[in-house]
Write a protein that holds these residues in place. Sequence first.
Motif, PDB file in Angstrom:
ATOM      1  N   SER A 127      -4.037 -21.159 -20.648  1.00  0.00           N
ATOM      2  CA  SER A 127      -2.880 -21.589 -20.247  1.00  0.00           C
ATOM      3  C   SER A 127      -2.269 -20.905 -19.033  1.00  0.00           C
ATOM      4  CB  SER A 127      -1.639 -21.262 -21.349  1.00  0.00           C
ATOM      5  OG  SER A 127      -1.542 -19.765 -21.324  1.00  0.00           O
ATOM      6  N   GLY A 128      -2.858 -19.825 -18.580  1.00  0.00           N
ATOM      7  CA  GLY A 128      -2.358 -18.993 -17.587  1.00  0.00           C
ATOM      8  C   GLY A 128      -1.398 -17.992 -17.941  1.00  0.00           C
ATOM      9  N   ALA A 129      -1.024 -17.792 -19.192  1.00  0.00           N
ATOM     10  CA  ALA A 129       0.019 -16.957 -19.676  1.00  0.00           C
ATOM     11  C   ALA A 129      -1.032 -15.720 -20.046  1.00  0.00           C
ATOM     12  CB  ALA A 129       0.888 -17.557 -20.449  1.00  0.00           C
ATOM     13  N   VAL A 130      -0.580 -14.611 -19.815  1.00  0.00           N
ATOM     14  CA  VAL A 130      -1.365 -13.303 -20.068  1.00  0.00           C
ATOM     15  C   VAL A 130      -0.486 -12.568 -21.286  1.00  0.00           C
ATOM     16  CG1 VAL A 130      -2.313 -10.874 -19.438  1.00  0.00           C
ATOM     17  CG2 VAL A 130      -2.356 -13.162 -17.872  1.00  0.00           C
ATOM     18  N   ARG A 131      -1.206 -12.548 -22.507  1.00  0.00           N
ATOM     19  CA  ARG A 131      -0.359 -11.774 -23.633  1.00  0.00           C
ATOM     20  C   ARG A 131       0.275 -10.762 -23.261  1.00  0.00           C
ATOM     21  NH1 ARG A 131      -1.755 -12.210 -29.384  1.00  0.00           N
ATOM     22  NH2 ARG A 131      -0.355 -10.900 -30.515  1.00  0.00           N
ATOM     23  N   GLU A 132      -0.385  -9.688 -22.583  1.00  0.00           N
ATOM     24  CA  GLU A 132       0.199  -8.238 -22.500  1.00  0.00           C
ATOM     25  C   GLU A 132       1.267  -8.560 -21.450  1.00  0.00           C
ATOM     26  OE1 GLU A 132      -2.912  -9.169 -21.960  1.00  0.00           O
ATOM     27  OE2 GLU A 132      -3.998  -7.840 -23.845  1.00  0.00           O
ATOM     28  N   ALA A 133       1.618  -9.503 -20.476  1.00  0.00           N
ATOM     29  CA  ALA A 133       2.360  -9.773 -19.623  1.00  0.00           C
ATOM     30  C   ALA A 133       3.605 -10.129 -20.320  1.00  0.00           C
ATOM     31  CB  ALA A 133       2.109 -10.529 -18.453  1.00  0.00           C
ATOM     32  N   LEU A 134       3.459 -11.192 -21.305  1.00  0.00           N
ATOM     33  CA  LEU A 134       4.308 -11.913 -22.086  1.00  0.00           C
ATOM     34  C   LEU A 134       5.080 -10.751 -22.712  1.00  0.00           C
ATOM     35  CD1 LEU A 134       2.767 -15.023 -23.129  1.00  0.00           C
ATOM     36  CD2 LEU A 134       4.661 -15.044 -21.648  1.00  0.00           C
ATOM     37  N   GLU A 135       4.322  -9.981 -23.625  1.00  0.00           N
ATOM     38  CA  GLU A 135       4.832  -8.964 -24.381  1.00  0.00           C
ATOM     39  C   GLU A 135       5.585  -7.841 -23.717  1.00  0.00           C
ATOM     40  OE1 GLU A 135       1.461  -8.880 -27.842  1.00  0.00           O
ATOM     41  OE2 GLU A 135       1.304  -7.584 -26.006  1.00  0.00           O
ATOM     42  N   GLY A 136       5.253  -7.575 -22.228  1.00  0.00           N
ATOM     43  CA  GLY A 136       5.941  -6.739 -21.558  1.00  0.00           C
ATOM     44  C   GLY A 136       7.147  -7.281 -20.850  1.00  0.00           C
ATOM     45  N   ALA A 137       7.287  -8.600 -20.531  1.00  0.00           N
ATOM     46  CA  ALA A 137       8.224  -9.264 -20.262  1.00  0.00           C
ATOM     47  C   ALA A 137       9.524  -9.483 -21.237  1.00  0.00           C
ATOM     48  CB  ALA A 137       7.849 -10.309 -19.376  1.00  0.00           C
ATOM     49  N   TRP A 138       9.040  -9.753 -22.358  1.00  0.00           N
ATOM     50  CA  TRP A 138       9.990 -10.253 -23.427  1.00  0.00           C
ATOM     51  C   TRP A 138      11.305  -9.252 -23.202  1.00  0.00           C
ATOM     52  CZ3 TRP A 138      11.143 -14.294 -26.087  1.00  0.00           C
ATOM     53  CH2 TRP A 138      11.842 -14.205 -27.111  1.00  0.00           C
ATOM     54  N   PRO A 139      11.280  -7.834 -23.259  1.00  0.00           N
ATOM     55  CA  PRO A 139      12.585  -7.045 -23.262  1.00  0.00           C
ATOM     56  C   PRO A 139      13.424  -7.490 -22.134  1.00  0.00           C
ATOM     57  CG  PRO A 139      10.640  -5.708 -23.859  1.00  0.00           C
ATOM     58  CD  PRO A 139      10.228  -7.062 -23.592  1.00  0.00           C
ATOM     59  N   ILE A 140      12.764  -7.797 -20.951  1.00  0.00           N
ATOM     60  CA  ILE A 140      13.540  -8.161 -19.621  1.00  0.00           C
ATOM     61  C   ILE A 140      14.196  -9.569 -19.831  1.00  0.00           C
ATOM     62  CG2 ILE A 140      13.491  -8.673 -17.252  1.00  0.00           C
ATOM     63  CD1 ILE A 140      10.960  -6.602 -17.366  1.00  0.00           C
ATOM     64  N   ALA A 141      13.567 -10.697 -20.350  1.00  0.00           N
ATOM     65  CA  ALA A 141      13.766 -12.003 -20.492  1.00  0.00           C
ATOM     66  C   ALA A 141      15.014 -11.856 -21.730  1.00  0.00           C
ATOM     67  CB  ALA A 141      12.749 -12.811 -20.912  1.00  0.00           C
ATOM     68  N   THR A 142      15.133 -11.217 -22.654  1.00  0.00           N
ATOM     69  CA  THR A 142      16.017 -11.260 -23.534  1.00  0.00           C
ATOM     70  C   THR A 142      17.172 -10.494 -23.350  1.00  0.00           C
ATOM     71  OG1 THR A 142      14.805  -9.612 -25.065  1.00  0.00           O
ATOM     72  CG2 THR A 142      14.211 -11.996 -25.379  1.00  0.00           C
ATOM     73  N   GLN A 143      17.296  -9.474 -22.356  1.00  0.00           N
ATOM     74  CA  GLN A 143      18.169  -8.802 -22.145  1.00  0.00           C
ATOM     75  C   GLN A 143      19.886  -9.518 -22.039  1.00  0.00           C
ATOM     76  OE1 GLN A 143      17.566  -6.056 -18.919  1.00  0.00           O
ATOM     77  NE2 GLN A 143      19.602  -4.971 -19.374  1.00  0.00           N
ATOM     78  N   GLY A 144      20.678  -9.251 -22.912  1.00  0.00           N
ATOM     79  CA  GLY A 144      21.821 -10.084 -22.838  1.00  0.00           C
ATOM     80  C   GLY A 144      22.108 -11.287 -23.357  1.00  0.00           C
ATOM     81  N   THR A 145      21.018 -11.608 -24.098  1.00  0.00           N
ATOM     82  CA  THR A 145      20.825 -13.177 -24.703  1.00  0.00           C
ATOM     83  C   THR A 145      20.976 -12.875 -26.288  1.00  0.00           C
ATOM     84  OG1 THR A 145      18.558 -12.964 -25.068  1.00  0.00           O
ATOM     85  CG2 THR A 145      19.455 -13.528 -22.840  1.00  0.00           C
TER      86      THR A 145
END
Length: 116
Positions: free
Chosen positions: A37-55
């Motif tokens: 898919s082009g998505a990297v698991r570790e990058a998804l896990e690392g970006a999750w707190p940023i993507a969800t901040q304030g949501t």
Amino acid sequence: MHELGLLADVVAAVRHAADTYGAVSVTKVGLRVGVRSGAVREALEGAWPIATQGTICVDATLEIEEIPARVWCGTCDKDQDIDQYFALTCPVCGSPAGKIVSGNEFDVTYADMVKG
């Protein structure tokens, strides 16, 4: 890192579903992510707190199911696992196998929500 953009879309979809069902919070979000898919698991896990901040997903955990890359081989008459970078040939018999049957997925599979 395009994973942050992907997760922003995931959070938006979950937020829409939460609004539709009257949820006040989300506790868990599940994704199916293909290795091609082009998505990297570790990058998804690392970006999750940023993507969800304030949501509505800020306290939600992210669960990722990795989907292997597989092709259909007409010669072997079955699906065969391939390396994510493997040429589109059957790894068993070497025949051309142009039909990818899994590995490209990027799907939200569920969101556990708490109704208000």
